[in-house]
Design a protein around this motif. Structure first.
Motif, PDB file in Angstrom:
ATOM      1  N   TRP A  51       0.856  -1.191   0.000  1.00 58.92           N
ATOM      2  CA  TRP A  51       0.000   0.000   0.000  1.00 58.92           C
ATOM      3  C   TRP A  51       0.884   1.230   0.000  1.00 58.92           C
ATOM      4  O   TRP A  51       1.781   1.370   0.832  1.00 58.92           O
ATOM      5  N   ASP A  74       0.574   5.579  -1.104  1.00 60.52           N
ATOM      6  CA  ASP A  74      -0.089   6.757  -1.690  1.00 60.52           C
ATOM      7  C   ASP A  74      -1.507   6.443  -2.162  1.00 60.52           C
ATOM      8  O   ASP A  74      -1.931   6.860  -3.245  1.00 60.52           O
ATOM      9  N   GLU A  82      -2.784   3.604  -3.084  1.00 60.37           N
ATOM     10  CA  GLU A  82      -2.906   2.542  -4.077  1.00 60.37           C
ATOM     11  C   GLU A  82      -2.482   1.207  -3.472  1.00 60.37           C
ATOM     12  O   GLU A  82      -1.464   1.116  -2.785  1.00 60.37           O
ATOM     13  N   THR A 103      -1.294  -2.574  -4.403  1.00 64.44           N
ATOM     14  CA  THR A 103      -0.761  -3.351  -5.519  1.00 64.44           C
ATOM     15  C   THR A 103      -0.702  -4.826  -5.149  1.00 64.44           C
ATOM     16  O   THR A 103      -0.520  -5.192  -3.985  1.00 64.44           O
ATOM     17  N   THR A 152      -3.006  -3.017  -9.781  1.00 63.64           N
ATOM     18  CA  THR A 152      -3.129  -1.856  -8.908  1.00 63.64           C
ATOM     19  C   THR A 152      -4.605  -1.581  -8.685  1.00 63.64           C
ATOM     20  O   THR A 152      -5.414  -1.646  -9.628  1.00 63.64           O
ATOM     21  N   LEU A 153      -4.966  -1.284  -7.424  1.00 68.05           N
ATOM     22  CA  LEU A 153      -6.359  -1.019  -7.077  1.00 68.05           C
ATOM     23  C   LEU A 153      -6.447   0.242  -6.225  1.00 68.05           C
ATOM     24  O   LEU A 153      -5.511   0.587  -5.501  1.00 68.05           O
ATOM     25  N   VAL A 154      -7.607   0.921  -6.308  1.00 66.66           N
ATOM     26  CA  VAL A 154      -7.881   2.056  -5.438  1.00 66.66           C
ATOM     27  C   VAL A 154      -9.270   1.876  -4.824  1.00 66.66           C
ATOM     28  O   VAL A 154     -10.107   1.137  -5.343  1.00 66.66           O
ATOM     29  N   ASP A 196     -12.888   3.337  -3.955  1.00 67.86           N
ATOM     30  CA  ASP A 196     -13.777   4.378  -4.485  1.00 67.86           C
ATOM     31  C   ASP A 196     -14.827   4.842  -3.483  1.00 67.86           C
ATOM     32  O   ASP A 196     -15.738   5.587  -3.834  1.00 67.86           O
ATOM     33  N   THR A 209      -7.388  -0.607 -11.332  1.00 66.07           N
ATOM     34  CA  THR A 209      -7.051   0.535 -12.183  1.00 66.07           C
ATOM     35  C   THR A 209      -5.992   0.200 -13.229  1.00 66.07           C
ATOM     36  O   THR A 209      -5.926   0.843 -14.268  1.00 66.07           O
ATOM     37  N   ASP A 210      -5.138  -0.783 -12.949  1.00 59.56           N
ATOM     38  CA  ASP A 210      -4.112  -1.195 -13.909  1.00 59.56           C
ATOM     39  C   ASP A 210      -3.846  -2.685 -13.740  1.00 59.56           C
ATOM     40  O   ASP A 210      -3.860  -3.201 -12.618  1.00 59.56           O
ATOM     41  N   VAL A 242      -7.579   7.560 -13.072  1.00 57.06           N
ATOM     42  CA  VAL A 242      -8.009   7.749 -11.684  1.00 57.06           C
ATOM     43  C   VAL A 242      -8.150   9.239 -11.394  1.00 57.06           C
ATOM     44  O   VAL A 242      -7.230  10.020 -11.637  1.00 57.06           O
ATOM     45  N   ARG A 265      -8.913  11.794  -8.319  1.00 58.66           N
ATOM     46  CA  ARG A 265      -8.983  11.867  -6.862  1.00 58.66           C
ATOM     47  C   ARG A 265      -9.857  13.029  -6.419  1.00 58.66           C
ATOM     48  O   ARG A 265      -9.892  14.080  -7.041  1.00 58.66           O
TER      49      ARG A 265
END
Length: 366
Positions: free
Chosen positions: A308, A310, A312, A314, A330-332, A334, A341-342, A363, A365
């Protein structure tokens, strides 16, 4: 050696060995030369459908959801890292051009040759894109070997072109170029303006990850391990088995609960805490070791070698210790669930650690 990549994950990796928190996480091939972006997709949910990977001879190829395509050279089956690997990116759309990249995988760094030689024909590389890149791509479509030439035309490496023509034909088809003047292999007389435009990457809106992470109680952790079906936690006092907590914003906390491990993959189950309550995290795409037909023991959403930073999260599931095959994601967050996201993948364990991007988003923010 080839590994199975069912859907968007590497469930088969559950039986492999693993390194915790790898220092040399796989990176996708270099970003292409910037071009005018299409209008972003609506912020509404878009089904996550990463592109498929294909192998033709000594080349792997794949396209992402924007129709950006990448083909990457492969070393001998069962071998270690080749001296130099090569990647070719082609932009989508009528004016889509080429970007070349060369890497020294054993050293984890790129290299910039002064030229290449395709079956003895020297092609200078003043740049790695534009007309110089196009000339190289069109030459290798009918070649058998490509020599990488450094300063003084010193030969650094030889790359097999077996399957390169088929990979370029595949890109022609995926980008709607077949039968047009823009195709490399499947050429035709149709004008460039008949080639479809690029597809915009979908927008993922994510709050800024702020706040203070909550700390789960011993009772909550025991219940989480039970619900997740984690391995026997006899090593619970060691650092690798300690859960991580990270603030997601809005009073929510992400919990990464180490659940199973091998020699070079550590699988962590995902939970979210809010207002003192704990629930399994929701994710909009398969991650970690499941759900796939080859899944391991993971019952809930998980990440492999998760980190983890910033805001994000991974996941990096390695197919073997060298890191030249696997899936990087990569995930964020919501506000309600984790969003992919990637994603970048390499299905062949043949010495190329530069994974091919198969899914990308934009993405936003705030």
């Amino acid at each position: 050696m080839r590994i199975a990549l069912p859907a968007a994950t590497l469930g088969i990796l559950a039986a492999c060995s693993v390194q915790v928190a790898p220092d040399n996480a796989a990176s996708p091939t270099p970003s292409p030369t910037p071009v005018a972006s299409p209008t972003p997709a609506a912020a509404a949910d878009v089904p996550v459908r990463p592109g498929a990977l294909k192998t033709f001879g000594d080349w792997a190829v794949g396209c992402d959801n924007t129709h950006l395509c990448t083909m990457a050279s492969l070393g001998p089956d069962g071998g270690l890292f080749p001296e130099v690997t090569m990647a070719i990116l082609r932009q989508p759309g009528p004016a889509g051009g080429f970007d070349l990249s060369f890497d020294v995988p054993g050293e984890g760094r790129p290299t910039t040759p002064v030229a290449v030689s395709v079956d003895g024909k020297r092609l200078p590389l003043a740049t790695l894109n534009g007309a110089a890149a196009q000339a190289v791509v069109r030459a290798l479509a009918n070649g058998t070997t490509l020599a990488v030439l450094e300063a003084g035309d010193r030969q650094r490496a030889v790359i097999s072109l077996a399957g390169a023509s088929a990979a370029l034909r595949y890109i022609d088809a995926q980008q709607g170029r077949a039968g047009t003047v823009t195709a490399v292999v499947a050429t035709g007389a149709q004008p460039a303006d008949t080639v479809p435009e690029a597809t915009a990457a979908p927008v993922v809106r994510a709050p800024v990850a702020t706040g203070i992470a909550a700390t789960p109680t011993a009772t909550q952790l025991a219940r989480m391990r039970q619900v997740a079906g984690c391995e026997d936690d006899r090593m619970a006092d060691s650092d690798i088995w300690k859960p991580e907590t990270h603030p997601l914003g809005g009073g929510a906390t992400l919990v990464l609960l180490p659940c199973s491990a091998g020699a070079y993959n550590l699988s962590s189950t995902l939970f979210v805490m809010k207002d003192g309550k704990v629930a399994p995290a929701r994710v909009d795409a398969p991650t970690g070791f499941g759900p796939t037909p080859a899944a391991g023991t993971d019952r809930l959403e998980s990440v492999v070698n998760g980190t983890w930073k910033d805001g994000e999260l991974t996941s990096y599931a390695k197919g073997r210790g060298l890191g030249d095959c696997g899936v990087s994601q990569t995930l964020v967050w919501d506000g309600t669930r984790l969003r992919l996201t990637d994603q970048a993948e390499m299905g062949e364990c043949r010495g190329n650690p530069n994974y091919i991007t198969t899914w990308r988003t934009q993405v936003v923010r705030g």
